[in-house]
Motif scaffolding. Structure first.
Motif, PDB file in Angstrom:
ATOM      1  N   MET A  86       0.839  -1.196   0.000  1.00 50.69           N
ATOM      2  CA  MET A  86       0.000   0.000   0.000  1.00 50.69           C
ATOM      3  C   MET A  86       0.881   1.256   0.000  1.00 50.69           C
ATOM      4  O   MET A  86       1.876   1.314   0.718  1.00 50.69           O
ATOM      5  N   SER A  87       0.527   2.226  -0.799  1.00 52.09           N
ATOM      6  CA  SER A  87       1.289   3.464  -0.893  1.00 52.09           C
ATOM      7  C   SER A  87       1.213   4.257   0.412  1.00 52.09           C
ATOM      8  O   SER A  87       0.176   4.261   1.107  1.00 52.09           O
ATOM      9  N   ILE A  88       2.326   4.927   0.756  1.00 54.91           N
ATOM     10  CA  ILE A  88       2.338   5.759   1.960  1.00 54.91           C
ATOM     11  C   ILE A  88       1.930   7.198   1.632  1.00 54.91           C
ATOM     12  O   ILE A  88       1.878   8.040   2.533  1.00 54.91           O
ATOM     13  N   THR A  89       1.632   7.454   0.363  1.00 52.24           N
ATOM     14  CA  THR A  89       1.248   8.810  -0.036  1.00 52.24           C
ATOM     15  C   THR A  89       0.041   9.337   0.728  1.00 52.24           C
ATOM     16  O   THR A  89       0.053  10.489   1.191  1.00 52.24           O
ATOM     17  N   SER A 100     -11.932  11.845  -0.755  1.00 48.16           N
ATOM     18  CA  SER A 100     -11.291  11.744  -2.073  1.00 48.16           C
ATOM     19  C   SER A 100     -10.615  10.386  -2.264  1.00 48.16           C
ATOM     20  O   SER A 100     -10.187  10.050  -3.370  1.00 48.16           O
ATOM     21  N   TYR A 101     -10.522   9.633  -1.147  1.00 43.78           N
ATOM     22  CA  TYR A 101      -9.976   8.274  -1.223  1.00 43.78           C
ATOM     23  C   TYR A 101     -11.151   7.298  -1.176  1.00 43.78           C
ATOM     24  O   TYR A 101     -11.781   7.121  -0.127  1.00 43.78           O
ATOM     25  N   PRO A 102     -11.477   6.665  -2.309  1.00 44.10           N
ATOM     26  CA  PRO A 102     -12.692   5.855  -2.398  1.00 44.10           C
ATOM     27  C   PRO A 102     -12.698   4.585  -1.551  1.00 44.10           C
ATOM     28  O   PRO A 102     -13.745   4.175  -1.050  1.00 44.10           O
ATOM     29  N   ASP A 103     -11.516   3.957  -1.359  1.00 42.33           N
ATOM     30  CA  ASP A 103     -11.505   2.710  -0.592  1.00 42.33           C
ATOM     31  C   ASP A 103     -11.116   2.987   0.858  1.00 42.33           C
ATOM     32  O   ASP A 103     -10.296   3.859   1.156  1.00 42.33           O
ATOM     33  N   TRP A 104     -11.713   2.213   1.761  1.00 42.10           N
ATOM     34  CA  TRP A 104     -11.531   2.448   3.186  1.00 42.10           C
ATOM     35  C   TRP A 104     -10.093   2.279   3.678  1.00 42.10           C
ATOM     36  O   TRP A 104      -9.635   3.073   4.500  1.00 42.10           O
ATOM     37  N   PRO A 105      -9.341   1.278   3.215  1.00 44.96           N
ATOM     38  CA  PRO A 105      -7.953   1.146   3.690  1.00 44.96           C
ATOM     39  C   PRO A 105      -7.128   2.410   3.427  1.00 44.96           C
ATOM     40  O   PRO A 105      -6.362   2.858   4.284  1.00 44.96           O
ATOM     41  N   THR A 106      -7.291   2.983   2.231  1.00 42.35           N
ATOM     42  CA  THR A 106      -6.543   4.196   1.892  1.00 42.35           C
ATOM     43  C   THR A 106      -7.034   5.375   2.712  1.00 42.35           C
ATOM     44  O   THR A 106      -6.250   6.217   3.168  1.00 42.35           O
ATOM     45  N   ARG A 107      -8.341   5.452   2.922  1.00 41.76           N
ATOM     46  CA  ARG A 107      -8.923   6.541   3.706  1.00 41.76           C
ATOM     47  C   ARG A 107      -8.445   6.469   5.159  1.00 41.76           C
ATOM     48  O   ARG A 107      -8.132   7.495   5.775  1.00 41.76           O
TER      49      ARG A 107
END
Length: 209
Positions: free
Chosen positions: A1-4, A139-146
């Protein structure tokens, strides 16, 4: 997963709390006295974490559902800031800083109670965390990224408050004179009243930005 997303969350959160505000000024003052620093920083950071988590979870709609909430919080916050600012001006006028120089302060619970007022009676805290951070997280559609984004914002609060609280002690040698404390209290008093004026102006204009 990106750290951005985490880096974006960290930068967003840090930028929101970087400005010198009532809460930050209080943490700085306690840090200079080296009293209750850990618990105060933990309280402030944990409060931010709770609100950021709520914002990311989508509870920013609470502000929209209760349109009178920002106004009520603004009036309560302004009243508290005016009183606390007056206390700082009175302390500067009296010039008795024996307790501060000796590193004495209020008890832990009294200190946390003041911190709670600075934190939870400030409508901008809700607008920044529930509103702004919550909105950006969408703006982050998926929960893990959010969640990663929210975690970055939470980490920024812990880094900021603990750095401020414990970093303040490096200024301790400068604060061994009553004149230095007097200047600090005048500055804090002005900051408190400026923020109170901004809150009241927001109520008058119907905008709380």
């Amino acid at each position: 997963m990106s750290i951005t997303p985490a880096l974006t969350g960290f930068a967003t959160g840090f930028s929101l709390i970087l400005a010198i505000g009532a809460q930050n000024a209080f943490v700085l003052r306690q840090g200079l006295m080296k009293k209750h620093v850990f618990w105060l920083c933990l309280f402030c950071a944990a409060s931010d974490a709770f609100l950021i988590a709520a914002g990311v979870a989508g509870f920013g709609a609470l502000v929209e559902a209760m349109p009178s909430l920002p106004t009520v919080m603004a009036l309560a916050g302004a009243a508290f800031l005016i009183i606390y600012g007056l206390m700082r001006f009175m302390a500067a006028w009296k010039g008795d800083y024996t307790m501060e120089i000796a590193g004495q302060s209020r008890g832990l619970w009294a200190t946390l109670a003041i911190a709670a007022a600075f934190t939870w009676a400030n409508p901008h805290v809700y607008l920044d965390t529930l509103g702004l951070i919550g909105a950006i997280s969408t703006s982050y559609p998926d929960w893990p990224t959010r969640v990663t984004f929210g975690a970055g914002a939470v980490i920024s609060s812990f880094v900021f408050f603990f750095s401020l609280g414990y970093g303040a002690r490096f200024l301790a040698p400068v604060m061994q004179k009553p004149a230095s404390w007097r200047v600090l209290d005048v500055i804090i008093g002005l900051v408190m009243w400026a923020i109170a004026a901004k809150l009241l102006l927001g109520v008058t204009n119907g905008t709380l930005h």
